[in-house]
Design an enzyme around this catalytic site. Structure first.
Site, PDB file in Angstrom:
ATOM      1  N   ASP A  87       0.858  -1.192   0.000  1.00 29.01           N
ATOM      2  CA  ASP A  87       0.000   0.000   0.000  1.00 29.01           C
ATOM      3  C   ASP A  87       0.888   1.234   0.000  1.00 29.01           C
ATOM      4  O   ASP A  87       1.991   1.222   0.545  1.00 29.01           O
ATOM      5  CB  ASP A  87      -0.907   0.009   1.242  1.00 29.01           C
ATOM      6  CG  ASP A  87      -1.884   1.183   1.206  1.00 29.01           C
ATOM      7  OD1 ASP A  87      -2.643   1.297   0.229  1.00 29.01           O
ATOM      8  OD2 ASP A  87      -1.886   1.980   2.157  1.00 29.01           O
ATOM      9  N   GLU A  89       0.871   5.566   0.553  1.00 30.70           N
ATOM     10  CA  GLU A  89       0.211   6.828   0.907  1.00 30.70           C
ATOM     11  C   GLU A  89       0.882   7.901   0.056  1.00 30.70           C
ATOM     12  O   GLU A  89       2.097   7.868  -0.163  1.00 30.70           O
ATOM     13  CB  GLU A  89       0.380   7.145   2.398  1.00 30.70           C
ATOM     14  CG  GLU A  89      -0.127   6.059   3.342  1.00 30.70           C
ATOM     15  CD  GLU A  89      -1.594   5.730   3.168  1.00 30.70           C
ATOM     16  OE1 GLU A  89      -2.396   6.666   2.961  1.00 30.70           O
ATOM     17  OE2 GLU A  89      -1.947   4.542   3.207  1.00 30.70           O
ATOM     18  N   HIS A 241      -5.608   4.345   6.657  1.00 32.11           N
ATOM     19  CA  HIS A 241      -4.877   5.311   5.836  1.00 32.11           C
ATOM     20  C   HIS A 241      -3.442   5.517   6.293  1.00 32.11           C
ATOM     21  O   HIS A 241      -2.812   6.512   5.935  1.00 32.11           O
ATOM     22  CB  HIS A 241      -5.598   6.666   5.750  1.00 32.11           C
ATOM     23  CG  HIS A 241      -6.830   6.610   4.918  1.00 32.11           C
ATOM     24  ND1 HIS A 241      -6.832   6.187   3.605  1.00 32.11           N
ATOM     25  CD2 HIS A 241      -8.117   6.901   5.208  1.00 32.11           C
ATOM     26  CE1 HIS A 241      -8.058   6.228   3.138  1.00 32.11           C
ATOM     27  NE2 HIS A 241      -8.859   6.642   4.089  1.00 32.11           N
ATOM     28  N   ASP A 246      -3.107  -0.446   6.586  1.00 38.51           N
ATOM     29  CA  ASP A 246      -3.928  -0.842   5.434  1.00 38.51           C
ATOM     30  C   ASP A 246      -3.413  -2.138   4.800  1.00 38.51           C
ATOM     31  O   ASP A 246      -4.196  -2.944   4.294  1.00 38.51           O
ATOM     32  CB  ASP A 246      -3.962   0.283   4.393  1.00 38.51           C
ATOM     33  CG  ASP A 246      -4.899   1.417   4.803  1.00 38.51           C
ATOM     34  OD1 ASP A 246      -5.574   1.273   5.844  1.00 38.51           O
ATOM     35  OD2 ASP A 246      -4.952   2.438   4.096  1.00 38.51           O
TER      36      ASP A 246
END
Length: 287
Positions: A87, A89, A241, A246
């Site tokens: 994941d 960000e 988040h 996540d």
DNA sequence: TGCCAGGCCCTCTTTAGGGCCTT
């Protein structure tokens, strides 16, 4: 082999990586110690990066990998495929204008060194801290790696998880239109190609298919990661988040979805896509 | 001034429009 030679110069500035969710400041001046720390993912790491273009290019020279050929040959895929949930960000939704500020990975085979996490210095202001809690001050620091610093480390880490002669299947939610294009652009800006033995799987259509198989009308149920987590009764571990939190959720969701949809590894790999299949952005449509 | 993300999927559809999903 992780070392990749001994003749390179170790001149890059210091950076901090964190492979288990906490960032710790500090520096390391010993390249051998760096190598050990990067791979010791059960503890926080700090590192001085000394990797140069020559070393990165070693990973770019990976031979063309054709997983479909292996499937056709009835090879034991479990011994060839490494599944890594990941994941990112970012500073926003635009793959062209925005940048990655955090990345986390989890190798589903587990064991020692199965997770990797680091903040990334985007070299720009972070204007969406209200989403992920990552602020400009947290990442615009000399001890946080820029993408060009991180890529060699990332390549090494993935290589360390990869099986001999095998490929890596990266799994992300909305991978096709978000995480993978961001990753591709980050690599492209640094002049590095995504290895051809990296395959990608998007869990978004899997979630849609699973909901459909349960009899839900497609438009009646959200298939966001958090909605799937709640629907499947998976507890939230950490803050939504943040990349590693996540990733942990997605790892559980992915395994449940493959069970629900009865998807064998061969099917997952066959439906996967490569970085080269992610096209250049289209012009905005007229609608 | 105009743009400001992009691709997939659904439907009140396919010569289109709008919502979802990611940060």
């Amino acid at each position: 082999m992780l070392d990749g030679g001994n003749s390179r110069k170790w001149t890059r500035r210091s950076v901090t990586t964190n492979t288990q969710g906490r960032n710790k400041s500090g520096q390391c001046s010993d390249p051998r110690k760096l190598r050990q720390e990067i791979l010791d993912v059960t503890v926080s790491t700090s590192a001085t990066l000394n990797l140069n273009k020559i070393e990165t290019s070693q990973y770019q020279q990976i031979q063309h990998f054709d997983i479909r050929q292996l499937i056709a040959q009835n090879k034991d895929l479990a011994s060839l495929v490494t599944v890594i949930v990941f994941d990112t960000e970012t500073t926003g939704f635009s793959r062209e204008r925005d940048h990655i500020v955090e990345i986390a990975l989890q190798d589903l085979q587990g064991g020692e060194n199965s997770t990797f996490q680091t903040l990334v210095n985007p070299e720009c202001r972070v204007l969406n801290s209200h989403i992920h809690g990552i602020t400009t001050n947290m990442v615009n620091r000399p001890d946080v790696p820029r993408m060009e610093d991180l890529i060699p480390i990332l390549l090494k880490y993935v290589k360390s998880r990869q099986k001999p002669g095998g490929c890596v299947l990266f799994v992300a939610h909305n991978a096709r239109t978000f995480d993978v294009p961001f990753l591709c652009n980050a690599f492209r800006r640094c002049g590095v190609d995504i290895p051809s033995d990296w395959l990608f799987k998007d869990t978004l259509p899997m979630g849609r298919e699973a909901m459909k198989s349960e009899g839900s009308k497609p438009s009646s149920r959200s298939i966001s990661l958090q909605a799937l987590r709640e629907h499947l009764g998976i507890p939230l571990d950490g803050s939504a988040h943040r990349a590693m939190s996540d990733v942990k959720v997605l790892a559980a969701v992915f395994q449940r979805l493959t069970f629900m949809l009865k998807l064998p590894l061969a099917s997952l790999v066959e439906d996967a896509f490569t970085a080269s299949e992610i096209g250049t952005p289209k012009k905005k449509s007229s609608r």
